[in-house]
Structure formats: structure tokens, C-alpha cells
Design a protein around this motif. Structure first.
Motif, PDB file in Angstrom:
ATOM      1  N   ASP A 202       0.843  -1.194   0.000  1.00 60.65           N
ATOM      2  CA  ASP A 202       0.000   0.000   0.000  1.00 60.65           C
ATOM      3  C   ASP A 202       0.880   1.247   0.000  1.00 60.65           C
ATOM      4  OD1 ASP A 202      -2.847   1.205   0.653  1.00 60.65           O
ATOM      5  OD2 ASP A 202      -1.411   2.175   2.007  1.00 60.65           O
ATOM      6  N   THR A 203       0.767   2.059  -1.041  1.00 64.17           N
ATOM      7  CA  THR A 203       1.581   3.274  -1.140  1.00 64.17           C
ATOM      8  C   THR A 203       0.863   4.505  -0.621  1.00 64.17           C
ATOM      9  OG1 THR A 203       0.817   3.655  -3.409  1.00 64.17           O
ATOM     10  CG2 THR A 203       2.845   2.354  -3.121  1.00 64.17           C
ATOM     11  N   GLY A 204      -0.360   4.345  -0.144  1.00 65.63           N
ATOM     12  CA  GLY A 204      -1.091   5.468   0.419  1.00 65.63           C
ATOM     13  C   GLY A 204      -1.889   6.260  -0.594  1.00 65.63           C
ATOM     14  N   THR A 205      -1.948   5.798  -1.834  1.00 63.96           N
ATOM     15  CA  THR A 205      -2.666   6.553  -2.866  1.00 63.96           C
ATOM     16  C   THR A 205      -4.147   6.177  -2.950  1.00 63.96           C
ATOM     17  OG1 THR A 205      -2.048   4.918  -4.554  1.00 63.96           O
ATOM     18  CG2 THR A 205      -0.586   6.813  -4.255  1.00 63.96           C
ATOM     19  N   GLN A 206      -4.522   5.042  -2.382  1.00 64.84           N
ATOM     20  CA  GLN A 206      -5.914   4.608  -2.449  1.00 64.84           C
ATOM     21  C   GLN A 206      -6.661   5.006  -1.166  1.00 64.84           C
ATOM     22  OE1 GLN A 206      -5.856   0.381  -3.147  1.00 64.84           O
ATOM     23  NE2 GLN A 206      -5.535   0.628  -5.333  1.00 64.84           N
ATOM     24  N   PRO A 207      -7.922   5.383  -1.297  1.00 62.98           N
ATOM     25  CA  PRO A 207      -8.717   5.672  -0.088  1.00 62.98           C
ATOM     26  C   PRO A 207      -8.815   4.428   0.799  1.00 62.98           C
ATOM     27  CG  PRO A 207      -9.835   6.432  -2.081  1.00 62.98           C
ATOM     28  CD  PRO A 207      -8.685   5.599  -2.535  1.00 62.98           C
ATOM     29  N   LEU A 208      -8.946   4.649   2.104  1.00 65.07           N
ATOM     30  CA  LEU A 208      -9.055   3.529   3.034  1.00 65.07           C
ATOM     31  C   LEU A 208     -10.240   2.629   2.695  1.00 65.07           C
ATOM     32  CD1 LEU A 208      -8.318   5.327   6.432  1.00 65.07           C
ATOM     33  CD2 LEU A 208      -6.737   4.012   5.013  1.00 65.07           C
ATOM     34  N   ALA A 209     -11.316   3.233   2.225  1.00 72.58           N
ATOM     35  CA  ALA A 209     -12.500   2.439   1.890  1.00 72.58           C
ATOM     36  C   ALA A 209     -12.220   1.472   0.750  1.00 72.58           C
ATOM     37  CB  ALA A 209     -13.659   3.364   1.528  1.00 72.58           C
ATOM     38  N   ARG A 210     -11.383   1.882  -0.204  1.00 71.69           N
ATOM     39  CA  ARG A 210     -11.070   0.993  -1.319  1.00 71.69           C
ATOM     40  C   ARG A 210     -10.204  -0.175  -0.850  1.00 71.69           C
ATOM     41  NH1 ARG A 210      -8.565   2.791  -7.215  1.00 71.69           N
ATOM     42  NH2 ARG A 210      -8.540   0.693  -8.135  1.00 71.69           N
ATOM     43  N   VAL A 211      -9.264   0.081   0.051  1.00 73.88           N
ATOM     44  CA  VAL A 211      -8.461  -1.008   0.600  1.00 73.88           C
ATOM     45  C   VAL A 211      -9.355  -1.958   1.390  1.00 73.88           C
ATOM     46  CG1 VAL A 211      -6.506  -1.604   2.074  1.00 73.88           C
ATOM     47  CG2 VAL A 211      -6.439   0.496   0.707  1.00 73.88           C
ATOM     48  N   GLU A 212     -10.275  -1.402   2.164  1.00 74.81           N
ATOM     49  CA  GLU A 212     -11.188  -2.234   2.945  1.00 74.81           C
ATOM     50  C   GLU A 212     -12.036  -3.121   2.035  1.00 74.81           C
ATOM     51  OE1 GLU A 212     -14.621  -1.706   6.408  1.00 74.81           O
ATOM     52  OE2 GLU A 212     -14.119  -0.034   5.066  1.00 74.81           O
ATOM     53  N   GLN A 242      -1.261   2.588  10.751  1.00 76.04           N
ATOM     54  CA  GLN A 242      -2.205   2.719  11.866  1.00 76.04           C
ATOM     55  C   GLN A 242      -3.593   3.092  11.380  1.00 76.04           C
ATOM     56  OE1 GLN A 242      -1.619   1.822  15.090  1.00 76.04           O
ATOM     57  NE2 GLN A 242      -3.850   2.061  15.148  1.00 76.04           N
ATOM     58  N   ALA A 243      -3.664   3.953  10.371  1.00 72.68           N
ATOM     59  CA  ALA A 243      -4.975   4.322   9.820  1.00 72.68           C
ATOM     60  C   ALA A 243      -5.656   3.106   9.205  1.00 72.68           C
ATOM     61  CB  ALA A 243      -4.797   5.428   8.783  1.00 72.68           C
ATOM     62  N   LEU A 244      -4.898   2.276   8.501  1.00 69.10           N
ATOM     63  CA  LEU A 244      -5.467   1.068   7.910  1.00 69.10           C
ATOM     64  C   LEU A 244      -5.928   0.095   8.987  1.00 69.10           C
ATOM     65  CD1 LEU A 244      -3.129   0.252   4.876  1.00 69.10           C
ATOM     66  CD2 LEU A 244      -5.576   0.726   4.789  1.00 69.10           C
ATOM     67  N   ARG A 245      -5.136  -0.061  10.026  1.00 71.70           N
ATOM     68  CA  ARG A 245      -5.505  -0.996  11.088  1.00 71.70           C
ATOM     69  C   ARG A 245      -6.818  -0.582  11.738  1.00 71.70           C
ATOM     70  NH1 ARG A 245      -1.954  -4.642  12.763  1.00 71.70           N
ATOM     71  NH2 ARG A 245      -2.898  -4.688  14.850  1.00 71.70           N
ATOM     72  N   THR A 246      -6.975   0.699  11.996  1.00 72.50           N
ATOM     73  CA  THR A 246      -8.208   1.192  12.602  1.00 72.50           C
ATOM     74  C   THR A 246      -9.411   0.910  11.702  1.00 72.50           C
ATOM     75  OG1 THR A 246      -6.994   2.926  13.771  1.00 72.50           O
ATOM     76  CG2 THR A 246      -9.371   3.223  13.515  1.00 72.50           C
ATOM     77  N   ARG A 247      -9.219   1.092  10.399  1.00 74.80           N
ATOM     78  CA  ARG A 247     -10.325   0.915   9.460  1.00 74.80           C
ATOM     79  C   ARG A 247     -10.618  -0.558   9.184  1.00 74.80           C
ATOM     80  NH1 ARG A 247     -13.127   4.334   5.786  1.00 74.80           N
ATOM     81  NH2 ARG A 247     -14.710   3.011   4.821  1.00 74.80           N
TER      82      ARG A 247
END
Length: 328
Positions: A202-212, A242-247
């Protein structure tokens, strides 16, 4: 390789390739049979690796296959001179980038000959290196290869641990694109046990919702195939992790997925170390070996066995070269 023009905007304006060298090179029409006689088993392995993984830096190749960076540079220069490899260096805002190697015209011809195929079947074109150099996914692809070359090279010093299998994004798509599109699939081996895992870099370019949203596809893969690999999510920074883990934690628990996360901030030189945190509340960071012990119920993904449809170009490439006494 001729110098590449620098675009005024777009990906190439930020990560622009220049010609790697002005060394005289052999004609692409040189006798391929004569060239093939000069290639070592390690050279042939490298040709296959670059066809599989598209681009590797000098550091990554040296890490995998050479006793020292200097010996790697010597051999890579020779292979570049013979047009077996192409190369470029991206322009950077500070310092200099290492050589980035791709498959050259003679290397593509040798690979096609070994597979008894027409060179066009490889998908190689004269613009091959330029397309990679200007690709907007170049940084992402290098991040995947950096992580996995470190894991594969670990077996040099610790023979009981390392990558037993490494499939590229393209090979994963060939097998499973109807359900999932991971960045890589690999087997971490330790003391005879396997940690089969998909990798999402994950390079941080995708919204968290898309990764989820990707997690539902991995759950569907488990249901459809009856197999259970882990999912490792590797981010660029611990803040993004950390943002991904929370989501993702509630969704991962609901879907019963085995997920661990880490970031480049932690895994720079030894990504097998205690940097991987299972996606569960209150967990601590673990080594890949500890995850192998903790997740003993994991099973390799289906679709790895060779079939009649496979050719020499679609079979997995060993993560490390054959054990021979190579020409340095």
C-alpha cells in the motif's frame, strides 16, 4: 538504450528515466546461439526473473544472486553490453538512483528460444524499458520487489528460513484475477513449515474504503477455493499503517481473515523480523516465523500445480538462482 525525452507533466516529469550508459552494445541481430553459450545458469535465471518481475535494481539483483555488489555490477555491465539486459536510472530530487534493469532484446530472444516460442509471444517490444521507466506504478513495483528480495536473500545467511515461492502480480492475475488481484503471492518457509501469504503493498494513494473493499474478495477466495493463505499488508509509513488498522480490524474479524500489517519504516533491511502486527486488538508485532507458528491452520492457495496449459514462461521462477559456481 537511447535517451528518453522528459515530459512536461505526468508521472515521467517526477520520475524520469535517463539512458543508463553510453557503452557500445552488440547489435540486437547478433548470433543468439553464440550468445547463449556464454550465458551461465545464473544469467538464465536472471533473464527469467526480469521477465517475471519486470524491473530489479542493482542492489536487489546483488542481494539475491551475487557475493558482492561489485561482482554484480561487473556481470550486469557485461549482460547490458550484450543486449541481454536493458537499464535506466530514474532522476531523483537528491542523490542518484541505482541502475534499474529490465529484459533486453537479446535476453528476450534467448528466453523465447529456451521456451520454444516466437519472441512475440513474450509480449516484449522495443519500447519495453521505456514503458517501465515511465510507468506510474514503477515506485509501487519497486517497493514490492524490495520487500521480497530481502525475504528471499535471507536464506543466504539462514538456510532454514526464506522464500520458497514468489509469484509476481502478473502471475497472480493469470491464476486468480477472477476473484483477487494481489501484488504478489509467496511462501515464507521456516524449519520446514510454510506461511503462505498474499501481499498488498500500500503506497497510500488509495482511499481507506477501497483497501477495505479488497478484504471481501480475499474472503470470497477462501470460500471458493477452500484454501487459507494469510494476507500481509505493507505500507510506506507507520502513520498509514495505523490508519489502515483502525479501518480494517472490524471487517477482518467479521470475515475471519488472517491479516498482519507492517511498514517500510520498520522493514527496511530485515522484513522477516518482529515488525508484523496481526490485525487484532491488543496484539504485538511478531516475526514471520512466529506468525508461521501462530497461524498453523493456513494452507497454500490453490492453482499452484502445473497444468497442461503451462509453458516454461508461466511456471514459477525460483526466488534464488541455482547453486553453481558462477562467472563473476
Amino acid at each position: 538504450m537511447p535517451a528518453l525525452p522528459r515530459p512536461a507533466n505526468g508521472p515521467g516529469s517526477r520520475y524520469t528515466a535517463r539512458a543508463a550508459t553510453t557503452r557500445r552494445r552488440l547489435s540486437p541481430h547478433a548470433n543468439i546461439a553464440a550468445l547463449a553459450r556464454r550465458l551461465t545458469l545464473r544469467d538464465l535465471w536472471l533473464i527469467r526473473m526480469l521477465h517475471e518481475h519486470r524491473v530489479l535494481t542493482t542492489h536487489q539483483i546483488a542481494r539475491l544472486a551475487f557475493p558482492s555488489p561489485r561482482s554484480a555490477q561487473r556481470r550486469l555491465r557485461t549482460l547490458h553490453h550484450d543486449a541481454v539486459l536493458d537499464s535506466f536510472r530514474p532522476l531523483t530530487q537528491s542523490g542518484s538512483a541505482p541502475e534499474h534493469y529490465t529484459l533486453g532484446p537479446a535476453g528476450a530472444a534467448v528466453l523465447a528460444a529456451h521456451a520454444a516460442l516466437d519472441p512475440a509471444a513474450l509480449g516484449w517490444r522495443p519500447t519495453h524499458t521505456g514503458r517501465i521507466a515511465y510507468s506510474p506504478t514503477l515506485g509501487h513495483d519497486l517497493g514490492v520487489n524490495e520487500l521480497l528480495t530481502h525475504l528471499a536473500a535471507h536464506a543466504h545467511t539462514t538456510p532454514d528460513e526464506g522464500l520458497a515461492l514468489w509469484l509476481s502480480e502478473r502471475s497472480c492475475a493469470r491464476r486468480w484475477s477472477d476473484i483477487i488481484r494481489p501484488d504478489a503471492y509467496a511462501h515464507w518457509q521456516t524449519n520446514g513449515r510454510l506461511l503462505p501469504f498474499f501481499l498488498e503493498h500500500d503506497t497510500g494513494t488509495q482511499p481507506l474504503a477501497r483497501v477495505e473493499a479488497k478484504l471481501a474478495s480475499y474472503a470470497a477466495f477462501t470460500t471458493a477455493t477452500g484454501t487459507r493463505p494469510a494476507l500481509l499488508i505493507h505500507t510506506r509509513t507507520t502513520t498509514r499503517e495505523q490508519a489502515l488498522r483502525t479501518r480494517l480490524t472490524p471487517t477482518a474479524d467479521q470475515l475471519d481473515l488472517n491479516i498482519a500489517t507492517s511498514s517500510t519504516d520498520l522493514t527496511t533491511t530485515n522484513p522477516w523480523g518482529p515488525w508484523w502486527a496481526p490485525l487484532q486488538p491488543g496484539t504485538h508485532r511478531e516475526t514471520l516465523t512466529h506468525l508461521t507458528e501462530q497461524w498453523r491452520h493456513l494452507t497454500p492457495a490453490t492453482g499452484l500445480e502445473p497444468t497442461d496449459a503451462d509453458t516454461a514462461l508461466t511456471l514459477p521462477v525460483p526466488p534464488r538462482p541455482p547453486k553453481t559456481t558462477p562467472t563473476l
